[in-house]
Design a protein around this motif. Sequence first.
Motif, PDB file in Angstrom:
ATOM      1  N   GLN A  74       0.835  -1.204   0.000  1.00 49.90           N
ATOM      2  CA  GLN A  74       0.000   0.000   0.000  1.00 49.90           C
ATOM      3  C   GLN A  74       0.868   1.253   0.000  1.00 49.90           C
ATOM      4  O   GLN A  74       0.601   2.204  -0.731  1.00 49.90           O
ATOM      5  CB  GLN A  74      -0.872   0.007   1.249  1.00 49.90           C
ATOM      6  N   ARG A  75       1.915   1.245   0.825  1.00 46.41           N
ATOM      7  CA  ARG A  75       2.800   2.408   0.887  1.00 46.41           C
ATOM      8  C   ARG A  75       3.551   2.587  -0.423  1.00 46.41           C
ATOM      9  O   ARG A  75       3.770   3.691  -0.885  1.00 46.41           O
ATOM     10  CB  ARG A  75       3.803   2.224   2.022  1.00 46.41           C
ATOM     11  N   PHE A  76       3.940   1.465  -1.029  1.00 48.85           N
ATOM     12  CA  PHE A  76       4.708   1.497  -2.267  1.00 48.85           C
ATOM     13  C   PHE A  76       3.860   2.046  -3.412  1.00 48.85           C
ATOM     14  O   PHE A  76       4.332   2.816  -4.240  1.00 48.85           O
ATOM     15  CB  PHE A  76       5.195   0.083  -2.580  1.00 48.85           C
ATOM     16  N   MET A  77       2.561   1.632  -3.419  1.00 48.68           N
ATOM     17  CA  MET A  77       1.683   2.029  -4.524  1.00 48.68           C
ATOM     18  C   MET A  77       1.110   3.432  -4.338  1.00 48.68           C
ATOM     19  O   MET A  77       0.572   3.998  -5.287  1.00 48.68           O
ATOM     20  CB  MET A  77       0.509   1.051  -4.662  1.00 48.68           C
ATOM     21  N   ALA A  78       1.173   3.961  -3.103  1.00 48.60           N
ATOM     22  CA  ALA A  78       0.563   5.266  -2.842  1.00 48.60           C
ATOM     23  C   ALA A  78       1.290   6.347  -3.639  1.00 48.60           C
ATOM     24  O   ALA A  78       2.505   6.288  -3.828  1.00 48.60           O
ATOM     25  CB  ALA A  78       0.639   5.585  -1.361  1.00 48.60           C
ATOM     26  N   GLN A  79       0.515   7.329  -4.124  1.00 48.66           N
ATOM     27  CA  GLN A  79       1.102   8.421  -4.896  1.00 48.66           C
ATOM     28  C   GLN A  79       1.904   9.321  -3.953  1.00 48.66           C
ATOM     29  O   GLN A  79       1.429   9.634  -2.869  1.00 48.66           O
ATOM     30  CB  GLN A  79      -0.016   9.245  -5.535  1.00 48.66           C
ATOM     31  N   PRO A  80       3.097   9.749  -4.334  1.00 41.88           N
ATOM     32  CA  PRO A  80       3.830  10.675  -3.462  1.00 41.88           C
ATOM     33  C   PRO A  80       3.135  12.031  -3.413  1.00 41.88           C
ATOM     34  O   PRO A  80       2.587  12.480  -4.416  1.00 41.88           O
ATOM     35  CB  PRO A  80       5.203  10.778  -4.126  1.00 41.88           C
ATOM     36  N   THR A  81       3.130  12.633  -2.229  1.00 44.52           N
ATOM     37  CA  THR A  81       2.453  13.931  -2.111  1.00 44.52           C
ATOM     38  C   THR A  81       3.390  15.028  -2.641  1.00 44.52           C
ATOM     39  O   THR A  81       4.527  15.142  -2.193  1.00 44.52           O
ATOM     40  CB  THR A  81       2.106  14.228  -0.653  1.00 44.52           C
ATOM     41  N   MET A  82       2.890  15.780  -3.607  1.00 42.02           N
ATOM     42  CA  MET A  82       3.690  16.842  -4.228  1.00 42.02           C
ATOM     43  C   MET A  82       3.180  18.200  -3.738  1.00 42.02           C
ATOM     44  O   MET A  82       1.972  18.393  -3.589  1.00 42.02           O
ATOM     45  CB  MET A  82       3.538  16.783  -5.758  1.00 42.02           C
ATOM     46  N   ALA A  83       4.090  19.112  -3.562  1.00 39.83           N
ATOM     47  CA  ALA A  83       3.695  20.471  -3.171  1.00 39.83           C
ATOM     48  C   ALA A  83       3.024  21.150  -4.365  1.00 39.83           C
ATOM     49  O   ALA A  83       3.451  20.951  -5.502  1.00 39.83           O
ATOM     50  CB  ALA A  83       4.915  21.247  -2.746  1.00 39.83           C
ATOM     51  N   PRO A  84       1.928  21.899  -4.115  1.00 39.34           N
ATOM     52  CA  PRO A  84       1.266  22.559  -5.258  1.00 39.34           C
ATOM     53  C   PRO A  84       2.167  23.620  -5.890  1.00 39.34           C
ATOM     54  O   PRO A  84       2.942  24.271  -5.200  1.00 39.34           O
ATOM     55  CB  PRO A  84       0.025  23.199  -4.622  1.00 39.34           C
ATOM     56  N   GLN A  85       2.058  23.743  -7.217  1.00 36.34           N
ATOM     57  CA  GLN A  85       2.896  24.707  -7.940  1.00 36.34           C
ATOM     58  C   GLN A  85       2.065  25.961  -8.186  1.00 36.34           C
ATOM     59  O   GLN A  85       1.011  25.889  -8.825  1.00 36.34           O
ATOM     60  CB  GLN A  85       3.321  24.088  -9.272  1.00 36.34           C
ATOM     61  N   TYR A  86       2.506  27.083  -7.672  1.00 43.06           N
ATOM     62  CA  TYR A  86       1.802  28.357  -7.884  1.00 43.06           C
ATOM     63  C   TYR A  86       2.534  29.161  -8.957  1.00 43.06           C
ATOM     64  O   TYR A  86       3.770  29.106  -9.052  1.00 43.06           O
ATOM     65  CB  TYR A  86       1.763  29.167  -6.587  1.00 43.06           C
TER      66      TYR A  86
END
Lengths: 152, 96
Positions: A133-145
């Motif tokens: 589950q951890r491996f497949m989870a999408q990495p959290t990306m900082a929003p681009q402004y």
Amino acid sequence: MSADHTRDPCPIVILNDFGGAFSMGVIGGCVWHGIKGFRNSPYGERGYGAISAIKARAPVVGGNFGVWGGLFSTFDCSVKAVRKREDAWNAVIAGFFTGGALAIRGGWRHTRNSAITCACLLGVFEGVGMMMQRFMAQPTMAPQYPDQPLTA
Amino acid sequence: MSNILSVFNPSPSRDLAPSEADCLPCTLIQSVFAIGGGIYLNSSLPFTEGKENKIDFKKHPLWWQKSVRGIGILLIGLGAYRFGEVGQIVYKKKFE
């Protein structure tokens, strides 16, 4: 913490698990005993040998799987109700009880070994499940402004 | 979701909400299962073998038989306690 209303109540989950495990056992038993019956029959009788092996043994395998699944699910629900918590330990404890309960007629050594093996196996499955589950989870990306315009 | 599938795809840990803990069919099933299991463990059925119903004392020593029977008594107690909770849930639903 709010209640999870997407879940069925325990008796339905137990029946569901029993049926699912039974079907899985029957399908696996058909493949396993089909091949075994085919290989152990003389030439010319191989198809008949495979069919008769499936008819004789696949329901037994299905029954064994079904009993394991139903018992595991029952223990899982019971442990959940007693601990009033849902986490990975429930499955490990339920596996311990299931392994022990199924082996109780074999004596104390058999019961002990079976309970510990079953608990360890389920612990490994839980760990692998969490890792996947951890491996497949999408990495959290900082929003681009967009760059702010320069102010005078 | 299935309890078996949740082994392979575990959901995040959480405490059960009071509304989930007050599940009547779940409590009833647990009560019946515990009383039935307790009666089975208290009988000589887990230890006897064959048509003569003989007990192999090497496989099932006395301490083991007594332990299993003790677990059976605990299970009957748990079943009775949960049956009391079934009564409580029914009472709450009917009169509150």
